[in-house]
Design a protein around this motif. Structure first.
Motif, PDB file in Angstrom:
ATOM      1  N   GLU A 188       0.822  -1.213   0.000  1.00  0.00           N
ATOM      2  CA  GLU A 188       0.000   0.000   0.000  1.00  0.00           C
ATOM      3  C   GLU A 188       0.855   1.263   0.000  1.00  0.00           C
ATOM      4  O   GLU A 188       0.547   2.229  -0.697  1.00  0.00           O
ATOM      5  CB  GLU A 188      -0.939  -0.020   1.203  1.00  0.00           C
ATOM      6  N   ALA A 189       1.943   1.257   0.772  1.00  0.00           N
ATOM      7  CA  ALA A 189       2.828   2.421   0.828  1.00  0.00           C
ATOM      8  C   ALA A 189       3.493   2.665  -0.526  1.00  0.00           C
ATOM      9  O   ALA A 189       3.584   3.817  -0.991  1.00  0.00           O
ATOM     10  CB  ALA A 189       3.889   2.233   1.912  1.00  0.00           C
ATOM     11  N   VAL A 190       3.935   1.604  -1.168  1.00  0.00           N
ATOM     12  CA  VAL A 190       4.582   1.733  -2.482  1.00  0.00           C
ATOM     13  C   VAL A 190       3.578   2.231  -3.511  1.00  0.00           C
ATOM     14  O   VAL A 190       3.882   3.116  -4.314  1.00  0.00           O
ATOM     15  CB  VAL A 190       5.214   0.386  -2.912  1.00  0.00           C
ATOM     16  N   LYS A 191       2.376   1.692  -3.468  1.00  0.00           N
ATOM     17  CA  LYS A 191       1.343   2.116  -4.420  1.00  0.00           C
ATOM     18  C   LYS A 191       1.033   3.604  -4.267  1.00  0.00           C
ATOM     19  O   LYS A 191       0.931   4.323  -5.254  1.00  0.00           O
ATOM     20  CB  LYS A 191       0.082   1.275  -4.212  1.00  0.00           C
ATOM     21  N   LYS A 192       0.922   4.056  -3.010  1.00  0.00           N
ATOM     22  CA  LYS A 192       0.663   5.484  -2.769  1.00  0.00           C
ATOM     23  C   LYS A 192       1.819   6.349  -3.249  1.00  0.00           C
ATOM     24  O   LYS A 192       1.608   7.422  -3.814  1.00  0.00           O
ATOM     25  CB  LYS A 192       0.396   5.732  -1.286  1.00  0.00           C
ATOM     26  N   ALA A 193       3.041   5.904  -3.010  1.00  0.00           N
ATOM     27  CA  ALA A 193       4.218   6.679  -3.429  1.00  0.00           C
ATOM     28  C   ALA A 193       4.286   6.793  -4.952  1.00  0.00           C
ATOM     29  O   ALA A 193       4.570   7.867  -5.491  1.00  0.00           O
ATOM     30  CB  ALA A 193       5.489   6.038  -2.888  1.00  0.00           C
ATOM     31  N   ILE A 194       4.021   5.700  -5.638  1.00  0.00           N
ATOM     32  CA  ILE A 194       4.051   5.727  -7.102  1.00  0.00           C
ATOM     33  C   ILE A 194       2.910   6.580  -7.637  1.00  0.00           C
ATOM     34  O   ILE A 194       3.079   7.335  -8.596  1.00  0.00           O
ATOM     35  CB  ILE A 194       4.002   4.287  -7.674  1.00  0.00           C
ATOM     36  N   ALA A 234       1.568   9.106  -6.134  1.00  0.00           N
ATOM     37  CA  ALA A 234       1.897  10.506  -5.870  1.00  0.00           C
ATOM     38  C   ALA A 234       2.841  11.058  -6.941  1.00  0.00           C
ATOM     39  O   ALA A 234       2.816  12.254  -7.235  1.00  0.00           O
ATOM     40  CB  ALA A 234       2.531  10.647  -4.492  1.00  0.00           C
ATOM     41  N   GLN A 235       3.649  10.203  -7.521  1.00  0.00           N
ATOM     42  CA  GLN A 235       4.557  10.614  -8.590  1.00  0.00           C
ATOM     43  C   GLN A 235       3.848  10.689  -9.946  1.00  0.00           C
ATOM     44  O   GLN A 235       4.420  11.165 -10.916  1.00  0.00           O
ATOM     45  CB  GLN A 235       5.725   9.627  -8.713  1.00  0.00           C
TER      46      GLN A 235
END
Length: 103
Positions: free
Chosen positions: A69-75, A77-78
């Protein structure tokens, strides 16, 4: 959480009901020795080794889900999250796969 319980039940070859009962006891703070000795009716006579394996795997799968979930949100956001990348993240079975997709 359902997917985690199903995965645990499949990997440990135990009934989903017993796995759910053990996860509930762990979440409530019960220790593995306590569960093994005093809650046999709830875990279907799993031994200490199976209960410890369940506990360790539960922790890993929860961590994997949080990292996904954290990786998905970070990507996202980019502005680089695609349908394919989202599907690959959802299908990743290990933390290494998730980290590789993030890179």
């Amino acid at each position: 959480m359902d997917a985690i319980l199903q995965t645990l039940a499949r990997e440990l070859e135990r009934s989903p009901e017993h796995v759910q009962n053990v996860v509930t006891l762990i979440d409530e703070g019960a220790t593995i020795p306590f569960i093994a000795r005093y809650r046999k009716e709830l875990h279907g006579a799993m031994d200490d080794t199976a209960l410890r394996t369940l506990e360790e795997r539960l922790s890993y799968l929860r961590g994997l889900q949080e990292r996904r979930e954290a990786v998905k949100k970070a990507i996202e956001a980019q502005g680089k999250l695609t349908e394919e990348l989202s599907a690959a993240l959802a299908a990743a079975a290990t933390l290494a796969e998730v980290e590789d997709l993030y890179r």
